[in-house]
Write a protein that holds these residues in place. Sequence first.
Motif, PDB file in Angstrom:
ATOM      1  N   ASN A 149      10.655  44.946  -0.579  1.00  0.00           N
ATOM      2  CA  ASN A 149      11.773  44.360  -0.794  1.00  0.00           C
ATOM      3  C   ASN A 149      10.802  43.273  -1.431  1.00  0.00           C
ATOM      4  O   ASN A 149       9.304  42.827  -0.326  1.00  0.00           O
ATOM      5  N   TYR A 150      10.883  42.272  -1.655  1.00  0.00           N
ATOM      6  CA  TYR A 150       9.883  41.265  -2.463  1.00  0.00           C
ATOM      7  C   TYR A 150       9.691  40.514  -1.284  1.00  0.00           C
ATOM      8  O   TYR A 150       8.372  39.849  -1.594  1.00  0.00           O
ATOM      9  N   ARG A 153       6.245  40.881   0.330  1.00  0.00           N
ATOM     10  CA  ARG A 153       5.424  40.872  -0.749  1.00  0.00           C
ATOM     11  C   ARG A 153       5.279  38.564  -0.616  1.00  0.00           C
ATOM     12  O   ARG A 153       3.836  37.943  -0.389  1.00  0.00           O
ATOM     13  N   ASN A 219       8.470  31.520  -5.452  1.00  0.00           N
ATOM     14  CA  ASN A 219       8.226  33.094  -5.683  1.00  0.00           C
ATOM     15  C   ASN A 219       6.965  32.995  -6.459  1.00  0.00           C
ATOM     16  O   ASN A 219       6.107  34.381  -6.743  1.00  0.00           O
ATOM     17  N   ARG A 245       6.360  37.369  -7.295  1.00  0.00           N
ATOM     18  CA  ARG A 245       6.523  37.981  -6.913  1.00  0.00           C
ATOM     19  C   ARG A 245       8.163  38.881  -7.364  1.00  0.00           C
ATOM     20  O   ARG A 245       9.008  37.449  -6.318  1.00  0.00           O
ATOM     21  N   PRO A 247      11.296  40.639  -7.555  1.00  0.00           N
ATOM     22  CA  PRO A 247      12.554  41.769  -7.358  1.00  0.00           C
ATOM     23  C   PRO A 247      12.790  42.327  -8.396  1.00  0.00           C
ATOM     24  O   PRO A 247      13.434  41.357  -9.443  1.00  0.00           O
ATOM     25  N   ASN A 252      12.947  47.793  -4.457  1.00  0.00           N
ATOM     26  CA  ASN A 252      10.977  47.523  -4.685  1.00  0.00           C
ATOM     27  C   ASN A 252      10.898  46.361  -5.373  1.00  0.00           C
ATOM     28  O   ASN A 252      11.806  45.611  -6.114  1.00  0.00           O
ATOM     29  N   SER A 253       9.840  45.683  -5.925  1.00  0.00           N
ATOM     30  CA  SER A 253       9.690  44.183  -6.282  1.00  0.00           C
ATOM     31  C   SER A 253       7.805  44.860  -7.187  1.00  0.00           C
ATOM     32  O   SER A 253       7.459  45.453  -7.239  1.00  0.00           O
ATOM     33  N   SER A 255       4.909  42.640  -8.852  1.00  0.00           N
ATOM     34  CA  SER A 255       4.118  41.615  -8.924  1.00  0.00           C
ATOM     35  C   SER A 255       3.589  41.156 -10.686  1.00  0.00           C
ATOM     36  O   SER A 255       2.804  42.161 -10.701  1.00  0.00           O
TER      37      SER A 255
END
Length: 380
Positions: A149-150, A153, A219, A245, A247, A252-253, A255
């Motif tokens: 998950n974002y 991060r 983010n 960052r 989503p 899953n994320s 960058s």
Amino acid sequence: MFWQPVYRSQDLPAGRAVPIRIMSEDFTLYRGEAGPHPEAEGTEGRAHLVAFRCAHRGAQLSTGWVEGDDLRCFYHGWKYDGSGSCIEQPAEPEPFCQRIKIRGYPVQEYLGLIFAYLGEGEPPPMRRFPDFERGFVIEPCELEDYPCNYFNRLDNASDGAHVAWTHRESLNRIAAAAGVPPRPPTAEVRISEETEYGLRSGTMHNGKPAFQTHLHMPNVNQPPSGSRGSLADGRTLLVDGLYFRVPVDDENSVSFTVDCVHLTGAEADDYRERRRMAQDTKTAALGELSAEILAGNKVVGDMPGDLSPFQMFWIEDYVAQCGQGAIADRSHEHLGRSDSGVVSIRQLWARELKALAEGRPLKQWHTPAGLADMIQATNR
Ligand code: FES
Ligand SMILES: [Fe+2]
């Protein structure tokens, strides 16, 4: 409610459509053909983002054909413009195009990335980062696709205490290459303060705050300037970085990292050329190496010696953050004083989300110039 990067500009050639997934939704991203058609006059082709499926019978639109600035469906040839309006139904004796519209989203390119606004209503102004508009080299880095998950991060954005441990192997390698002993990790008083753009965090140093990272709400992380250090001539390059960052879905994320390298003129051209030559890293391979570590088949010290510091950090952060679980269970955490940055980020997010849920206005964030210099100065 915020513009988000969805793709690197350099990865989407003119006349190409691709499927993308962002925030648990699928879309079709395409770039119109380069001129001479009027919409693309003087451009390399404009980027457009529309719905994933055709309104006719749901074919996946990214498999179709880009024609001028429009997109034609692979199944029966319906054609859409960049706003999602249907403009042709070639098989219909009496076309009803005017009744057909799929969703289209505002798109802008900035800092080598394609940004989209996926929210409702009029888009807010694009967030600008003045430190990255000073005429230096702007290069997006390899993407970081992490199976977590974002927020794993994002939590890390003001977590200065992880660097000495998560990046221990990298720091040892960097120190060894420079012929100096690695700095031993120490306990430090960590601080964070809310700003007009989000949050800045660091440590107390001789009784004064020394800031090391900025979080641009919601983010975007901006760590201290430093050298990416992987380029052939061995010069120490000053590089500012922005990390978006984003989503992909709950588990899953991705960058998007933008480097701003402090070079101009002929030096800048030379650097871009060398960087282009070096850019054949397969980030899929970095993901595989990271997964091997989490599976217990390898340790970080086994990673190949020719990985750049950026690639080593990529792997080390993957191991730490994906190792927390794709959706981390925060109810079992035990936070200490060194987690003050993490706590501050969560409090900011909680406050803003509560306001959103209750229909109150959100804080309007603004990123001023001079932030890169603020964190450089404390690290030189
Ligand atoms: S499904 Fe797209 S034209 Fe038929
Ligand atoms: Fe890290």
